[in-house]
Design an enzyme around this catalytic site. Structure first.
Site, PDB file in Angstrom:
ATOM      1  N   HIS A  96       7.221  81.606  54.538  1.00 33.63           N
ATOM      2  CA  HIS A  96       6.334  81.603  53.812  1.00 33.63           C
ATOM      3  C   HIS A  96       5.769  79.623  53.421  1.00 33.63           C
ATOM      4  O   HIS A  96       4.976  80.050  52.837  1.00 33.63           O
ATOM      5  CB  HIS A  96       7.473  81.390  52.350  1.00 33.63           C
ATOM      6  CG  HIS A  96       9.133  79.872  52.264  1.00 33.63           C
ATOM      7  ND1 HIS A  96       9.759  79.945  53.466  1.00 33.63           N
ATOM      8  CD2 HIS A  96       8.272  78.857  52.014  1.00 33.63           C
ATOM      9  CE1 HIS A  96      10.561  78.912  52.714  1.00 33.63           C
ATOM     10  NE2 HIS A  96       9.544  77.827  52.197  1.00 33.63           N
TER      11      HIS A  96
HETATM   12  C1  UD1 Z   1       8.547  75.858  47.584  1.00 33.71           C
HETATM   13  C2  UD1 Z   1       8.736  74.329  48.187  1.00 33.71           C
HETATM   14  C3  UD1 Z   1       8.664  74.287  49.064  1.00 33.71           C
HETATM   15  C4  UD1 Z   1      10.315  75.317  49.723  1.00 33.71           C
HETATM   16  C5  UD1 Z   1       9.593  76.558  49.438  1.00 33.71           C
HETATM   17  C6  UD1 Z   1      10.671  77.912  48.733  1.00 33.71           C
HETATM   18  C7  UD1 Z   1       6.634  73.049  47.125  1.00 33.71           C
HETATM   19  C8  UD1 Z   1       5.820  71.750  48.025  1.00 33.71           C
HETATM   20  N1  UD1 Z   1       7.047  73.904  47.746  1.00 33.71           N
HETATM   21  O1  UD1 Z   1       7.190  76.612  48.203  1.00 33.71           O
HETATM   22  O2  UD1 Z   1       8.841  73.647  50.177  1.00 33.71           O
HETATM   23  O3  UD1 Z   1       9.765  75.356  51.402  1.00 33.71           O
HETATM   24  O4  UD1 Z   1       9.238  76.318  47.625  1.00 33.71           O
HETATM   25  O5  UD1 Z   1      10.942  78.968  48.491  1.00 33.71           O
HETATM   26  O6  UD1 Z   1       7.417  72.438  46.890  1.00 33.71           O
HETATM   27  N2  UD1 Z   1       5.174  82.704  43.582  1.00 33.71           N
HETATM   28  C9  UD1 Z   1       5.668  83.307  42.805  1.00 33.71           C
HETATM   29  N3  UD1 Z   1       6.957  83.457  41.912  1.00 33.71           N
HETATM   30  C10 UD1 Z   1       7.569  82.254  41.774  1.00 33.71           C
HETATM   31  C11 UD1 Z   1       7.170  81.951  43.229  1.00 33.71           C
HETATM   32  C12 UD1 Z   1       5.728  81.456  43.480  1.00 33.71           C
HETATM   33  O7  UD1 Z   1       4.624  84.285  42.529  1.00 33.71           O
HETATM   34  O8  UD1 Z   1       8.330  82.866  41.471  1.00 33.71           O
HETATM   35  C13 UD1 Z   1       3.915  82.296  44.079  1.00 33.71           C
HETATM   36  C14 UD1 Z   1       2.966  81.375  43.125  1.00 33.71           C
HETATM   37  O9  UD1 Z   1       2.056  82.401  43.548  1.00 33.71           O
HETATM   38  C15 UD1 Z   1       3.086  80.313  43.424  1.00 33.71           C
HETATM   39  C16 UD1 Z   1       2.751  80.626  44.609  1.00 33.71           C
HETATM   40  O10 UD1 Z   1       3.927  81.511  45.063  1.00 33.71           O
HETATM   41  O11 UD1 Z   1       1.654  79.694  43.560  1.00 33.71           O
HETATM   42  C17 UD1 Z   1       3.843  79.319  46.203  1.00 33.71           C
HETATM   43  O12 UD1 Z   1       4.711  78.784  45.192  1.00 33.71           O
HETATM   44  P1  UD1 Z   1       5.081  77.262  44.622  1.00 33.71           P
HETATM   45  O13 UD1 Z   1       6.248  77.050  44.459  1.00 33.71           O
HETATM   46  O14 UD1 Z   1       3.989  75.984  44.690  1.00 33.71           O
HETATM   47  O15 UD1 Z   1       5.474  77.154  46.255  1.00 33.71           O
HETATM   48  P2  UD1 Z   1       6.844  77.426  47.980  1.00 33.71           P
HETATM   49  O16 UD1 Z   1       4.906  78.351  48.690  1.00 33.71           O
HETATM   50  O17 UD1 Z   1       6.920  78.473  46.772  1.00 33.71           O
HETATM   51  N1  UDP Z   2      17.275  83.425  50.309  1.00 25.15           N
HETATM   52  C1  UDP Z   2      17.408  84.454  49.317  1.00 25.15           C
HETATM   53  N2  UDP Z   2      16.490  85.613  49.401  1.00 25.15           N
HETATM   54  C2  UDP Z   2      16.098  85.408  50.319  1.00 25.15           C
HETATM   55  C3  UDP Z   2      15.335  84.814  51.597  1.00 25.15           C
HETATM   56  C4  UDP Z   2      16.071  83.459  51.223  1.00 25.15           C
HETATM   57  O1  UDP Z   2      18.523  83.708  49.038  1.00 25.15           O
HETATM   58  O2  UDP Z   2      14.626  86.739  50.658  1.00 25.15           O
HETATM   59  C5  UDP Z   2      17.944  81.999  50.861  1.00 25.15           C
HETATM   60  C6  UDP Z   2      18.063  81.366  51.939  1.00 25.15           C
HETATM   61  O3  UDP Z   2      19.155  82.403  52.074  1.00 25.15           O
HETATM   62  C7  UDP Z   2      19.008  79.857  51.645  1.00 25.15           C
HETATM   63  C8  UDP Z   2      17.641  79.965  50.764  1.00 25.15           C
HETATM   64  O4  UDP Z   2      17.303  81.293  50.149  1.00 25.15           O
HETATM   65  O5  UDP Z   2      19.662  79.832  51.267  1.00 25.15           O
HETATM   66  C9  UDP Z   2      16.818  79.164  51.344  1.00 25.15           C
HETATM   67  O6  UDP Z   2      14.990  79.013  50.731  1.00 25.15           O
HETATM   68  P1  UDP Z   2      13.912  79.584  51.437  1.00 25.15           P
HETATM   69  O7  UDP Z   2      13.541  79.867  52.266  1.00 25.15           O
HETATM   70  O8  UDP Z   2      13.103  79.363  50.113  1.00 25.15           O
HETATM   71  O9  UDP Z   2      12.955  77.996  51.622  1.00 25.15           O
HETATM   72  P2  UDP Z   2      13.184  76.899  52.109  1.00 25.15           P
HETATM   73  O10 UDP Z   2      14.911  76.578  52.422  1.00 25.15           O
HETATM   74  O11 UDP Z   2      12.659  76.619  53.349  1.00 25.15           O
HETATM   75  O12 UDP Z   2      13.483  74.718  51.453  1.00 25.15           O
END
Ligand code: UD1
Ligand code: UDP
Length: 381
Positions: free
Chosen positions: A218
């Site tokens: 992601h």
């Molecule tokens: C964010 C965090 C990242 C973390 C990740 C965990 C920042 C800068 N990034 O990244 O550090 O590792 O969360 O998963 O804060 N979207 C959906 N549904 C949701 C959430 C997101 O469709 O419930 C899509 C939307 O198009 C959104 C895109 O994902 O614009 C990115 O979401 P965003 O929260 O901005 O960043 P992440 O890539 O999820």
């Molecule tokens: N995770 C989850 N379901 C998923 C993918 C990840 O519950 O489908 C959990 C995972 O076990 C971990 C956390 O989400 O505890 C990690 O989050 P993510 O990878 O989104 O973010 P990051 O750690 O890179 O910020």
């Protein structure tokens, strides 16, 4: 009674919050906690599922700040959090990690002179093109309590000029810094048995124990580059085609949205027609740790999943150019592959020959959240 306001927003923070909430319940005579959810993650399988599963209190305050550019999202969060801080007037604000929700809460709290507690402080990738690196550095520099999961994190703060031995009354200028272990380890240990008992994911996906690879993807550096995204999918297909593995990929919505835009038609077709590459929606935490416990390899660009691989003694391939969790690399339990196909093949060969079963305890004893809360209360209560 000490009033904490915990600010969460992204999936990993909701999960991490479960550990401190358990500790708060034990100290309910001294401390209360309200949750503010920024709405950064909003799909049911990225947010609500964790409240249902992990005994986290429902958010008292809910913003709707998901989507948008970093500037738009962070600005909306700061405005919303500031309003709540003025209304709720907590003794301290708790934040986790390095997302935009973390940064927004750090800015809002510090400008109102409200004590900031940063859990997962001190981590550095030394790559400021990552939005998370900017967020975590800025947050650390306005925190009053910094709770650091690893020795490396403590060393990073010392190198930035923090007085890591300061024991007086803490303030943003003289923060209290403690090595605590990792709240994610607390959760993995606490929920692992429950996952064994309750999760049906292995049956649902018809997976055999220790005979599949788990992957997640992601990180914006990967999802926003056609070249990198294609290369990583080719690696996953290679595991299926050459090694005859099943690969399970619970896919982040960000990646799902970008695939049709960035992958060419041939690759897209190959991905869709390869039945052993099992692409599913994001799974619940219990399903996730059940998959982690029973796979034979984890391939990921997630920060948290890298560590969970270690907690469950699984080798890990990292689709990033560097990691904050350098101890995993030093111990040769995780391998930086970035988006480099050749390096990926080399690591796969190395892994098949590796039988080293030494997994020292790097992330504490499963009581990090309890330690953090007791330490904070010892200063303020
Ligand atoms: C964010 C965090 C990242 C973390 C990740 C965990 C920042 C800068 N990034 O990244 O550090 O590792 O969360 O998963 O804060 N979207 C959906 N549904 C949701 C959430 C997101 O469709 O419930 C899509 C939307 O198009 C959104 C895109 O994902 O614009 C990115 O979401 P965003 O929260 O901005 O960043 P992440 O890539 O999820
Ligand atoms: N995770 C989850 N379901 C998923 C993918 C990840 O519950 O489908 C959990 C995972 O076990 C971990 C956390 O989400 O505890 C990690 O989050 P993510 O990878 O989104 O973010 P990051 O750690 O890179 O910020």
């Amino acid at each position: 009674m000490i009033k904490l306001l915990t600010v969460i927003g992204a999936r990993p923070q909701i999960i991490k919050a479960a550990a401190l909430s358990r500790a708060v319940r034990k100290h309910a005579h001294q401390v209360t906690e309200a949750l503010l959810h920024t709405g950064q993650h909003y799909d049911a399988n990225m947010s609500q599922v964790f409240f249902d599963e992990l005994q986290i209190p429902a958010p008292t305050f809910q913003l709707q700040t998901g989507g948008g550019s970093h500037g738009e999202q962070t600005a909306q969060m700061i405005q919303g959090i500031e309003r709540v801080l003025n209304e709720y007037n907590p003794h301290a604000v708790v934040v986790y990690g390095d997302t935009n929700s973390t940064l927004a809460a750090a800015i809002a709290a510090s400008k109102l002179h409200i004590t900031l507690i940063h859990i997962e402080a001190g981590l550095r990738s030394f790559n400021k093109t990552m939005p998370e690196e900017v967020n975590r550095i800025l947050c650390d520099h306005v925190s009053t309590f910094m709770y650091v999961p690893t020795h490396q994190g403590i060393d990073n703060l010392a190198r930035e000029g923090f007085n890591i031995d300061y024991t007086g009354m803490p303030s943003p200028d003289k923060p209290r810094i403690r090595h605590t272990g990792d709240v994610m380890y607390d959760n993995s240990m606490y929920f692992a048995k429950l996952a064994q008992a309750q999760s049906t994911i292995l049956v649902r996906l018809q997976l055999k124990q220790n005979a599949f690879v788990l992957a997640t993807l992601h990180r914006n550096q990967n999802t926003d580059s056609a070249e990198r995204l294609s290369s990583i999918f080719k690696m996953l297909l290679h595991l299926v085609e050459r090694n005859g593995q099943h690969v399970v990929l619970p896919l982040h919505p960000r990646t799902r949205k970008m695939m049709p835009q960035l992958l060419d038609a041939d690759l897209q077709h190959k991905i869709e027609s390869t039945t052993s590459l099992i692409i599913i929606d994001p799974v619940s935490y219990l399903d996730m740790i059940q998959l982690e416990q029973h796979c034979n390899l984890i391939c990921t660009d997630s920060g948290g999943v890298q560590k969970e691989a270690y907690f469950f003694k699984k080798p890990c391939i990292i689709f990033r150019p560097q990691t904050e969790w350098v101890e995993l690399i030093e111990l040769k339990k995780a391998f930086i592959v970035d988006a480099d196909f050749k390096r990926f093949c080399e690591v796969c060969a190395e892994l098949s020959e590796d039988s080293n079963q030494h997994w020292p305890q790097l992330y504490g004893n499963g009581q990090a959240a309890e330690y953090i809360l007791q330490d904070f209360l010892s200063v303020v209560a």
